[in-house]
Design an enzyme around this catalytic site. Structure first.
Site, short mmCIF file in Angstrom:
data_model
loop_
_atom_site.label_atom_id
_atom_site.label_comp_id
_atom_site.label_asym_id
_atom_site.label_seq_id
_atom_site.Cartn_x
_atom_site.Cartn_y
_atom_site.Cartn_z
N CYS A 1 51.27 -6.15 13.06
CA CYS A 1 52.52 -6.93 11.58
C CYS A 1 51.98 -8.08 10.40
O CYS A 1 52.62 -8.34 9.62
CB CYS A 1 52.12 -8.51 12.26
SG CYS A 1 50.72 -9.86 12.60
N CYS B 1 49.61 -12.63 19.09
CA CYS B 1 49.82 -13.81 18.07
C CYS B 1 47.84 -14.83 18.34
O CYS B 1 47.79 -15.08 17.79
CB CYS B 1 50.21 -14.97 17.57
SG CYS B 1 52.46 -13.83 17.12
FE1 FES Z 1 51.37 -11.57 13.65
FE2 FES Z 1 52.25 -13.00 14.44
S1 FES Z 1 53.33 -11.79 14.37
S2 FES Z 1 50.61 -12.32 14.56
#
Ligand code: FES
Length: 140
Positions: free
Chosen positions: A35, A104
């Site tokens: 991400c 996360c």
């Molecule tokens: Fe990457 Fe939450 S989507 S840390």
């Protein structure tokens, strides 16, 4: 049912312990390659106790809420207790995260571990490598 708990929303909107500690005793930075989110934790340590903690998170709302909750959970705690904090405990303290957002909370656990490892390494203190296996492995 709302996707995010009230607690997640509260810590996202009013994150605790945001900022930098200029003369930190330990700093830990981690990122998630998928991400692209980044979390940095700063620790002030006195006699093996976390006397202050701040974070900077460039990331999603769950990462910000996880950092905020994790810093609240380790503030004033001995290093041994902070090292036992799991991402699951962070997520539980937030009254849960959606399954696809659990990673996360992993950033928070790892950033704290890295910051404590940084403290041990900078101060030439002995540490149990097994406790840091995950973060040491990533450095290789
Ligand atoms: Fe990457 Fe939450 S989507 S840390």
């Amino acid at each position: 049912m709302a996707l995010y708990s009230e607690k997640v929303m509260d810590h996202f909107r009013n994150p605790r312990n945001v900022g930098v500690i200029e003369d930190a005793d330990g700093v830990g930075e981690v990122g998630n390659a998928k991400c692209g989110d980044i979390m940095k934790i700063y620790l002030k340590i006195e006699k093996d106790v976390i006397s202050d903690v701040k974070f900077e998170t460039f990331g999603c709302g769950s990462a910000i809420a996880s950092s905020s909750m994790a810093t609240e959970l380790i503030k004033g705690k001995p290093l041994s207790e902070a090292l036992e904090l799991t991402n699951k405990a962070v997520a539980e303290a937030l009254d849960g995260l959606p399954a696809y957002k659990m990673h996360c909370s992993v950033l928070a656990e790892e950033a704290i571990k890295r910051a404590i490892l940084d403290y041990y390494q900078k101060h030439d203190l002995p540490y149990n490598e097994a406790v840091f296996a995950d973060v040491l492995h990533e450095e290789e």
